[in-house]
Design an enzyme around this catalytic site. Structure first.
Site, PDB file in Angstrom:
ATOM      1  N   GLU A 291       0.822  -1.209   0.000  1.00  0.00           N
ATOM      2  CA  GLU A 291       0.000   0.000   0.000  1.00  0.00           C
ATOM      3  C   GLU A 291       0.855   1.258   0.000  1.00  0.00           C
ATOM      4  O   GLU A 291       0.772   2.061   0.922  1.00  0.00           O
ATOM      5  CB  GLU A 291      -0.790  -0.037   1.306  1.00  0.00           C
ATOM      6  CG  GLU A 291      -2.227   0.253   1.191  1.00  0.00           C
ATOM      7  CD  GLU A 291      -2.911  -0.122   2.507  1.00  0.00           C
ATOM      8  OE1 GLU A 291      -4.048  -0.557   2.429  1.00  0.00           O
ATOM      9  OE2 GLU A 291      -2.310   0.039   3.594  1.00  0.00           O
ATOM     10  N   CYS A 362       1.884  33.751   9.923  1.00  0.00           N
ATOM     11  CA  CYS A 362       2.123  34.378  11.215  1.00  0.00           C
ATOM     12  C   CYS A 362       2.344  33.338  12.294  1.00  0.00           C
ATOM     13  O   CYS A 362       1.530  33.167  13.206  1.00  0.00           O
ATOM     14  CB  CYS A 362       0.945  35.276  11.564  1.00  0.00           C
ATOM     15  SG  CYS A 362       0.883  36.679  10.472  1.00  0.00           S
ATOM     16  N   GLU A 363       3.439  32.619  12.182  1.00  0.00           N
ATOM     17  CA  GLU A 363       3.878  31.630  13.165  1.00  0.00           C
ATOM     18  C   GLU A 363       5.393  31.620  13.101  1.00  0.00           C
ATOM     19  O   GLU A 363       5.949  31.474  12.009  1.00  0.00           O
ATOM     20  CB  GLU A 363       3.414  30.212  12.772  1.00  0.00           C
ATOM     21  CG  GLU A 363       1.945  29.953  12.816  1.00  0.00           C
ATOM     22  CD  GLU A 363       1.390  29.822  14.222  1.00  0.00           C
ATOM     23  OE1 GLU A 363       2.153  29.401  15.121  1.00  0.00           O
ATOM     24  OE2 GLU A 363       0.217  30.152  14.413  1.00  0.00           O
ATOM     25  N   TYR A 391       2.153  14.242   0.695  1.00  0.00           N
ATOM     26  CA  TYR A 391       1.832  14.893   1.968  1.00  0.00           C
ATOM     27  C   TYR A 391       2.167  16.379   1.992  1.00  0.00           C
ATOM     28  O   TYR A 391       2.540  16.922   3.027  1.00  0.00           O
ATOM     29  CB  TYR A 391       2.528  14.157   3.134  1.00  0.00           C
ATOM     30  CG  TYR A 391       2.185  12.681   3.159  1.00  0.00           C
ATOM     31  CD1 TYR A 391       0.883  12.268   3.414  1.00  0.00           C
ATOM     32  CD2 TYR A 391       3.137  11.714   2.877  1.00  0.00           C
ATOM     33  CE1 TYR A 391       0.547  10.923   3.407  1.00  0.00           C
ATOM     34  CE2 TYR A 391       2.810  10.361   2.872  1.00  0.00           C
ATOM     35  CZ  TYR A 391       1.527   9.983   3.141  1.00  0.00           C
ATOM     36  OH  TYR A 391       1.201   8.655   3.128  1.00  0.00           O
TER      37      TYR A 391
END
Ligand SMILES: *Cc1c(COP(=O)(O)O)cnc(C)c1O
Length: 433
Positions: A291, A362-363, A391
């Site tokens: 998979e 904004c981090e 991802y």
């Protein structure tokens, strides 16, 4: 030199993907932009099939774990390449349906499928459910009865294998929200419950021990544990297990130092053990299912950004800010995932400095690569982050109301949009005043 076969450098010194100049792509489609090479995705699918065929003839197959990257076009590729499909939500299932994916080849995963999702799956004719808990088993049985169907199920087992990867992407341990534990008797109990369900047909067992794994050993260990369990339940309940799904998790190259296992080696070694053990126990050889998600699409993708600001804080750190960040690639902020970047306009340049590539959200943690070795960088340069095919788009968000970038596919040397760039209108589409 490059960590993906899809990449090269042309006579202008520009990075190319699928033979196309990445700087041209950035200029034509804007930035940020995800770019993927169709040839490499198809090659990866074919490599899996070749290796599976070599190891177990026709008695094996591969499913694409669509959570790695799901959109209509990529699912169409997977279907054309003969893959089955792993979906984990109504949305992934709906995408498969709309892509015309053959539903009998779809496996529905997830640790908390809602009744609505189960009903949609049964209506659409999904081939298999990978059952994670008893509530789900009863729901599938009940809804199957309503539609006068018998649903094929696999059970997700926790083989308890430590795959030496990051905690957040390690799922085979007993302390996991996924699946049935062997040690507690939970796994045997669910088989016994399933045998009482009229609208359930037991097809097989499943495990998935983690992601971004570079060793064969944990896979072999998991396979052995699964075969032992097949022996136990075959004897105890007089049943035959038709399918053994060993999940995905094969690592890909993000850094020069990453050394992925060849599919051939991995699949060959695991299948040898499975064959020996089934023979020793006198069991029917189950159909073997793998998979893969990341290893099919990960290295086939890059993300292109424009550098908008270089901030040198003497004796502290040099920040290079690009026009994307955690909204299009949250993997650093989620689990410090490492990446390699290049300046696409001068892909030949030697590294001269260490910089931190930051996003525009904004981090403070909105970083793409911390301490990246890079060549000289100017404002306006095109920055390419490599191995972003898995991802990234699938985990992207609209944090800070940033529209999601488009996905451009290179097919036979021609770039074309397979997912459009979101607009500001898209951003407010579901807002209600
Ligand atoms: C995520 C996942 C996969 C794919 O994992 P990769 O690391 O992308 O290969 C396969 N099976 C299950 C059940 C998964 O959750």
């Amino acid at each position: 030199m490059f960590i993906s076969e899809a990449l090269n450098i042309n006579e202008k010194g520009h990075l190319t993907i699928g033979g196309v100049d990445s700087v041209d792509i950035a200029n034509e489609f804007g930035t940020p932009v995800y770019v993927m090479d169709e040839d490499l995705i198809r090659n990866n699918c074919q490599l899996y099939f070749k290796s599976i065929k070599k190891a177990c003839g026709e008695n094996g197959t591969a499913l694409y774990a669509s959570k790695a990257f799901s959109c209509l076009y990529v699912l169409k590729i997977a279907a054309e390449e003969g893959m089955g499909l792993d979906v984990v939500s109504g949305g992934e299932l709906y995408t498969a349906h709309k892509a015309g994916f053959p539903m009998d080849k779809v496996y529905f995963h997830g640790n908390n499928k809602t009744k609505d999702e189960i009903e949609l799956a049964i209506k659409l004719g999904v081939g298999h459910f990978v059952v994670d808990n008893k509530y789900e088993l009863y729901n599938i049985n009940e809804i199957s009865e309503k539609y006068n169907k018998v649903s094929g199920v696999l059970f997700r087992i926790k083989p308890g294998v430590d795959a030496h990867t990051h905690d957040f992407i390690r799922t085979g341990q007993i302390d996991s929200k996924f699946g049935f534990a062997l040690e507690t008797g939970e796994a045997e109990e669910i088989i016994s419950e399933a045998l009482k369900c009229k609208n359930i047909s037991i097809k097989g067992l499943h495990c998935h021990i983690g992601s971004q794994i570079f060793e064969v050993k944990p896979f072999i260990h998991a396979a052995e544990i699964m075969i032992d369990f097949i022996k136990t339940i075959s004897e105890k309940f007089s049943i035959e297990i038709d399918e053994l799904n060993l999940g995905g998790g094969f690592g890909i190259q993000y850094l020069d130092s990453d050394d992925p296992i060849g599919y051939d080696k991995y699949i060959g070694e695991v299948m040898t053990v499975v064959k020996e053990k089934t023979k020793e126990y006198n069991l029917k050889m189950p159909k073997m299912i793998l998979e893969p998600g990341r290893s099919l699409v990960g290295s086939a993708g890059i993300t292109l950004y424009k550098v908008g600001c270089v901030k040198d804080i003497p004796n502290v750190r040099k920040y290079v800010s690009v026009d994307g960040g955690m909204a299009d690639n949250p993997r650093y902020i989620m689990y410090n995932a490492p990446y390699t970047a290049l300046i696409a306009d001068r892909a030949d340049d030697k590294n001269t400095q260490t910089v931190t590539i930051a996003g525009k959200c904004c981090e403070s943690g909105d970083i793409l690569i911390k301490n990246a070795d890079m060549p000289d960088i100017k404002v306006g340069d095109t920055l390419a982050v490599l191995s972003t095919g898995a991802y990234n788009y699938s985990m992207s968000s609209n944090y800070n109301r940033i529209p999601k970038p488009p996905v451009v596919m290179i097919t036979n040397g021609k770039p074309h949009v397979i997912v459009k760039r979101e607009t500001y209108e898209d951003i407010i589409r579901n807002d209600v005043l």
